[in-house]
Design a protein around this motif. Structure first.
Motif, PDB file in Angstrom:
ATOM      1  N   LEU A 113       0.954  -1.209   0.038  1.00 21.07           N
ATOM      2  CA  LEU A 113       0.079   0.078  -0.129  1.00 21.07           C
ATOM      3  C   LEU A 113       0.862   1.340  -0.188  1.00 21.07           C
ATOM      4  CD1 LEU A 113      -2.764  -1.269   2.444  1.00 21.07           C
ATOM      5  CD2 LEU A 113      -2.954  -0.763   0.085  1.00 21.07           C
ATOM      6  N   ARG A 114       2.190   1.150   0.607  1.00 23.33           N
ATOM      7  CA  ARG A 114       3.045   2.356   0.598  1.00 23.33           C
ATOM      8  C   ARG A 114       3.344   2.798  -0.816  1.00 23.33           C
ATOM      9  NH1 ARG A 114       6.315   4.056   4.826  1.00 23.33           N
ATOM     10  NH2 ARG A 114       6.070   2.030   5.818  1.00 23.33           N
ATOM     11  N   ILE A 115       3.548   1.360  -1.616  1.00 26.45           N
ATOM     12  CA  ILE A 115       4.030   1.755  -3.073  1.00 26.45           C
ATOM     13  C   ILE A 115       2.882   2.155  -4.001  1.00 26.45           C
ATOM     14  CG2 ILE A 115       5.070   0.717  -5.171  1.00 26.45           C
ATOM     15  CD1 ILE A 115       6.417  -1.356  -2.876  1.00 26.45           C
ATOM     16  N   ILE A 116       1.754   1.674  -3.566  1.00 25.71           N
ATOM     17  CA  ILE A 116       0.549   1.642  -4.589  1.00 25.71           C
ATOM     18  C   ILE A 116      -0.310   3.189  -4.311  1.00 25.71           C
ATOM     19  CG2 ILE A 116      -1.747   0.974  -5.033  1.00 25.71           C
ATOM     20  CD1 ILE A 116      -0.840  -1.717  -4.487  1.00 25.71           C
ATOM     21  N   LEU A 117      -0.470   3.546  -3.095  1.00 26.10           N
ATOM     22  CA  LEU A 117      -0.994   4.763  -2.753  1.00 26.10           C
ATOM     23  C   LEU A 117      -0.319   5.930  -2.985  1.00 26.10           C
ATOM     24  CD1 LEU A 117      -2.732   3.802   0.677  1.00 26.10           C
ATOM     25  CD2 LEU A 117      -3.638   3.972  -1.575  1.00 26.10           C
ATOM     26  N   PRO A 118      -0.971   6.993  -3.603  1.00 25.64           N
ATOM     27  CA  PRO A 118       0.010   8.135  -3.696  1.00 25.64           C
ATOM     28  C   PRO A 118       0.588   8.747  -2.531  1.00 25.64           C
ATOM     29  CG  PRO A 118      -2.176   8.363  -4.970  1.00 25.64           C
ATOM     30  CD  PRO A 118      -1.941   7.119  -3.977  1.00 25.64           C
ATOM     31  N   GLN A 119       1.315   9.659  -2.604  1.00 23.12           N
ATOM     32  CA  GLN A 119       1.975  10.328  -1.283  1.00 23.12           C
ATOM     33  C   GLN A 119       0.858  11.055  -0.488  1.00 23.12           C
ATOM     34  OE1 GLN A 119       5.061   9.640  -0.149  1.00 23.12           O
ATOM     35  NE2 GLN A 119       4.843  10.723   1.726  1.00 23.12           N
ATOM     36  N   ALA A 120      -0.045  11.847  -1.039  1.00 26.34           N
ATOM     37  CA  ALA A 120      -0.898  12.599  -0.563  1.00 26.34           C
ATOM     38  C   ALA A 120      -1.888  11.894   0.351  1.00 26.34           C
ATOM     39  CB  ALA A 120      -1.709  13.252  -1.546  1.00 26.34           C
ATOM     40  N   ILE A 121      -2.115  10.612  -0.057  1.00 20.72           N
ATOM     41  CA  ILE A 121      -3.296   9.839   0.739  1.00 20.72           C
ATOM     42  C   ILE A 121      -2.429   8.387   1.339  1.00 20.72           C
ATOM     43  CG2 ILE A 121      -5.126  10.571  -0.409  1.00 20.72           C
ATOM     44  CD1 ILE A 121      -5.078   8.001  -2.022  1.00 20.72           C
ATOM     45  N   LEU A 122      -1.178   8.563   1.525  1.00 23.01           N
ATOM     46  CA  LEU A 122      -0.390   7.460   1.973  1.00 23.01           C
ATOM     47  C   LEU A 122      -1.124   7.181   3.294  1.00 23.01           C
ATOM     48  CD1 LEU A 122       2.005   5.522   1.845  1.00 23.01           C
ATOM     49  CD2 LEU A 122       3.432   7.229   2.695  1.00 23.01           C
ATOM     50  N   ASP A 123      -1.467   7.733   4.300  1.00 25.47           N
ATOM     51  CA  ASP A 123      -1.750   7.487   5.661  1.00 25.47           C
ATOM     52  C   ASP A 123      -3.285   6.527   5.535  1.00 25.47           C
ATOM     53  OD1 ASP A 123       0.384   8.450   6.872  1.00 25.47           O
ATOM     54  OD2 ASP A 123      -0.746  10.529   7.363  1.00 25.47           O
ATOM     55  N   TRP A 124      -3.824   6.577   4.500  1.00 24.55           N
ATOM     56  CA  TRP A 124      -5.011   5.945   4.507  1.00 24.55           C
ATOM     57  C   TRP A 124      -4.708   4.385   4.504  1.00 24.55           C
ATOM     58  CZ3 TRP A 124     -10.109   7.275   3.601  1.00 24.55           C
ATOM     59  CH2 TRP A 124     -10.475   8.546   3.640  1.00 24.55           C
ATOM     60  N   ARG A 125      -3.582   3.935   4.292  1.00 24.34           N
ATOM     61  CA  ARG A 125      -3.209   2.410   4.257  1.00 24.34           C
ATOM     62  C   ARG A 125      -3.597   2.113   5.757  1.00 24.34           C
ATOM     63  NH1 ARG A 125       2.552   1.189   6.012  1.00 24.34           N
ATOM     64  NH2 ARG A 125       3.319   2.984   6.789  1.00 24.34           N
ATOM     65  N   LEU A 126      -3.407   2.943   6.737  1.00 25.81           N
ATOM     66  CA  LEU A 126      -3.748   2.860   8.319  1.00 25.81           C
ATOM     67  C   LEU A 126      -5.318   2.756   8.362  1.00 25.81           C
ATOM     68  CD1 LEU A 126      -1.359   5.126   9.893  1.00 25.81           C
ATOM     69  CD2 LEU A 126      -0.893   2.678   9.278  1.00 25.81           C
ATOM     70  N   VAL A 127      -6.076   2.994   7.301  1.00 25.84           N
ATOM     71  CA  VAL A 127      -7.567   2.883   7.292  1.00 25.84           C
ATOM     72  C   VAL A 127      -7.890   1.426   6.494  1.00 25.84           C
ATOM     73  CG1 VAL A 127      -9.719   3.855   6.613  1.00 25.84           C
ATOM     74  CG2 VAL A 127      -7.945   5.258   7.460  1.00 25.84           C
ATOM     75  N   ILE A 128      -7.287   1.367   5.668  1.00 28.80           N
ATOM     76  CA  ILE A 128      -7.746   0.173   4.750  1.00 28.80           C
ATOM     77  C   ILE A 128      -7.541  -1.308   5.303  1.00 28.80           C
ATOM     78  CG2 ILE A 128      -6.795  -1.029   2.478  1.00 28.80           C
ATOM     79  CD1 ILE A 128      -6.274   1.620   1.268  1.00 28.80           C
ATOM     80  N   TYR A 129      -6.117  -1.297   5.854  1.00 26.16           N
ATOM     81  CA  TYR A 129      -5.950  -2.789   6.513  1.00 26.16           C
ATOM     82  C   TYR A 129      -7.219  -2.902   7.593  1.00 26.16           C
ATOM     83  CZ  TYR A 129      -2.818  -1.103  10.475  1.00 26.16           C
ATOM     84  OH  TYR A 129      -2.301  -0.647  11.475  1.00 26.16           O
ATOM     85  N   PRO A 130      -7.433  -2.066   8.684  1.00 26.97           N
ATOM     86  CA  PRO A 130      -8.610  -2.325   9.536  1.00 26.97           C
ATOM     87  C   PRO A 130      -9.708  -2.631   8.730  1.00 26.97           C
ATOM     88  CG  PRO A 130      -7.184  -0.447  10.005  1.00 26.97           C
ATOM     89  CD  PRO A 130      -6.822  -0.577   8.924  1.00 26.97           C
ATOM     90  N   LEU A 131     -10.161  -2.125   7.664  1.00 33.27           N
ATOM     91  CA  LEU A 131     -11.339  -2.367   7.028  1.00 33.27           C
ATOM     92  C   LEU A 131     -11.156  -3.994   6.368  1.00 33.27           C
ATOM     93  CD1 LEU A 131     -12.106   0.860   4.870  1.00 33.27           C
ATOM     94  CD2 LEU A 131     -13.316   0.060   6.910  1.00 33.27           C
ATOM     95  N   LEU A 132     -10.047  -4.164   6.084  1.00 33.64           N
ATOM     96  CA  LEU A 132      -9.785  -5.639   5.799  1.00 33.64           C
ATOM     97  C   LEU A 132      -9.850  -6.775   6.930  1.00 33.64           C
ATOM     98  CD1 LEU A 132      -6.572  -5.229   3.356  1.00 33.64           C
ATOM     99  CD2 LEU A 132      -8.980  -5.752   2.627  1.00 33.64           C
ATOM    100  N   LEU A 133      -9.470  -6.233   8.070  1.00 34.74           N
ATOM    101  CA  LEU A 133      -9.667  -7.024   9.372  1.00 34.74           C
ATOM    102  C   LEU A 133     -11.141  -7.089   9.710  1.00 34.74           C
ATOM    103  CD1 LEU A 133      -8.519  -8.249  11.778  1.00 34.74           C
ATOM    104  CD2 LEU A 133      -8.428  -5.661  12.879  1.00 34.74           C
ATOM    105  N   ILE A 134     -11.847  -6.065   9.700  1.00 30.53           N
ATOM    106  CA  ILE A 134     -13.395  -6.150   9.835  1.00 30.53           C
ATOM    107  C   ILE A 134     -13.995  -7.121   9.064  1.00 30.53           C
ATOM    108  CG2 ILE A 134     -15.544  -4.915   9.982  1.00 30.53           C
ATOM    109  CD1 ILE A 134     -14.061  -2.417  10.645  1.00 30.53           C
ATOM    110  N   LEU A 135     -13.578  -6.979   7.650  1.00 31.64           N
ATOM    111  CA  LEU A 135     -14.421  -8.009   6.501  1.00 31.64           C
ATOM    112  C   LEU A 135     -13.891  -9.364   7.182  1.00 31.64           C
ATOM    113  CD1 LEU A 135     -15.905  -8.109   3.989  1.00 31.64           C
ATOM    114  CD2 LEU A 135     -13.723  -7.990   2.922  1.00 31.64           C
ATOM    115  N   LEU A 136     -12.789  -9.634   7.246  1.00 34.89           N
ATOM    116  CA  LEU A 136     -12.395 -11.003   7.503  1.00 34.89           C
ATOM    117  C   LEU A 136     -13.028 -11.493   8.961  1.00 34.89           C
ATOM    118  CD1 LEU A 136     -10.515 -13.388   6.933  1.00 34.89           C
ATOM    119  CD2 LEU A 136      -8.650 -12.285   8.484  1.00 34.89           C
TER     120      LEU A 136
END
Length: 296
Positions: free
Chosen positions: A247-270
């Motif tokens: 996610l650090r590589i894929i996400l643009p620098q401007a929204i890099l901190d969003w990776r800290l939101v994406i993986y909790p969502l994956l956790l909730i889904l699992l």
């Protein structure tokens, strides 16, 4: 295709997996709710880094000695800490371990007042770079072998009995308090071992690397993989590290901190789709117990 960046990330994943396996021994196999696991990782990291910085002229000899000493020291500290706090149970135990983690974080922030080399809140610099991919990988293999033999031993069976029903385990003659004490100390020793490898991988330590959030990360790894599953912990730890870096590589620098939101969502889904984790309590390959039967 494998560059230095990927080698560094894979080595880091090995370190995180070792620490997560230690927490799985404490929580997954024994049922002790601990929220201060990263603090013991920090103790091992800072102690081994302090030793190697002070005697760096001895090279890998002092490196391996530092790993052994920091692991033993972490075991002793966790054993002493566990004597009073293991009288607590459930959420109260989690709060007590969380409090210890905060204490360690504050001590590391002010450690430069006693040991200037530790850097305090500025961080510890110029740590010798001894940890490489072969050392990290074979350290992980060693820990997996130890964990497997430990879990399928008499001691491991007693831990599983305590996790399932503490009163029944006590009725069977198991010294519940002693077994929980040893389990907690051994799991924290794995964290200290992991911290020693981590310190000499990135050559820089900061107290924020071992705060409450890192303990939560380790807890989420073992929950994702499945409590009481070594296979699940190993796979979840590697997925955790590579997804975050991806996610650090894929996400643009401007929204890099969003990776800290994406993986909790994956956790909730699992957790909604598979609450027992990726593997539940199952194992793969040679991590399964082999039951030998003799025919007479």
């Amino acid at each position: 295709m494998i560059n230095l960046y990927l080698i560094k990330i894979f080595s880091y994943a090995c370190c995180i997996t070792i620490s997560a396996l230690g927490l799985n021994l404490i929580y997954g196999y024994t049922g002790l709710f601990s929220l201060g696991h990263a603090a013991f990782m920090g103790i091992g990291a800072y102690l081994s880094a302090l030793i190697t910085k002070s005697f760096c002229q001895y090279g890998y000899l002092i490196y391996f000695l530092a790993i052994i000493l920091s692991t033993i020291f972490t075991f002793l500290i966790s054993y002493l800490i566990a004597i009073p706090i293991l009288k607590l149970k459930s959420d109260y135990l989690g709060i007590a371990t969380l409090g210890f983690g905060i204490i360690v974080k504050v001590l590391l922030d002010n450690s430069d007042k006693i040991f200037p080399q530790m850097g305090g809140s500025r961080g510890m610099l110029a740590i010798p770079n001894f940890t490489n991919l072969p050392i990290a990988f074979f350290s992980l293999i060693l820990v997996i072998i130890i964990m497997r033999n430990l879990i399928f031993s008499k001691f491991g069976r007693s831990l599983l009995a305590i996790r399932e029903d503490e009163n029944a385990a006590y009725a069977l003659g198991i010294n519940v308090y002693k077994q929980r004490l040893l389990s907690f100390a051994l799991g924290c020793a794995f964290a200290g071992f992991s911290g020693s490898l981590y310190a000499h991988l990135y050559c820089f330590l900061h107290p924020s690397n071992f705060d409450f959030l890192r303990s939560i990360d380790l807890m989420l790894i073992i929950v994702l993989g499945g409590l009481g599953s070594m296979s699940g912990t190993i796979i979840a730890a590697f997925l955790w590290v590579f997804i975050l870096e991806g996610l650090r590589i894929i996400l643009p620098q401007a929204i890099l901190d969003w990776r800290l939101v994406i993986y909790p969502l994956l956790l909730i889904l699992l957790m909604l789709l598979r609450p027992q984790g990726i593997f539940g309590n199952k194992e793969i390959l040679w991590l399964k117990e082999k039951i030998l039967k003799k025919c007479y």
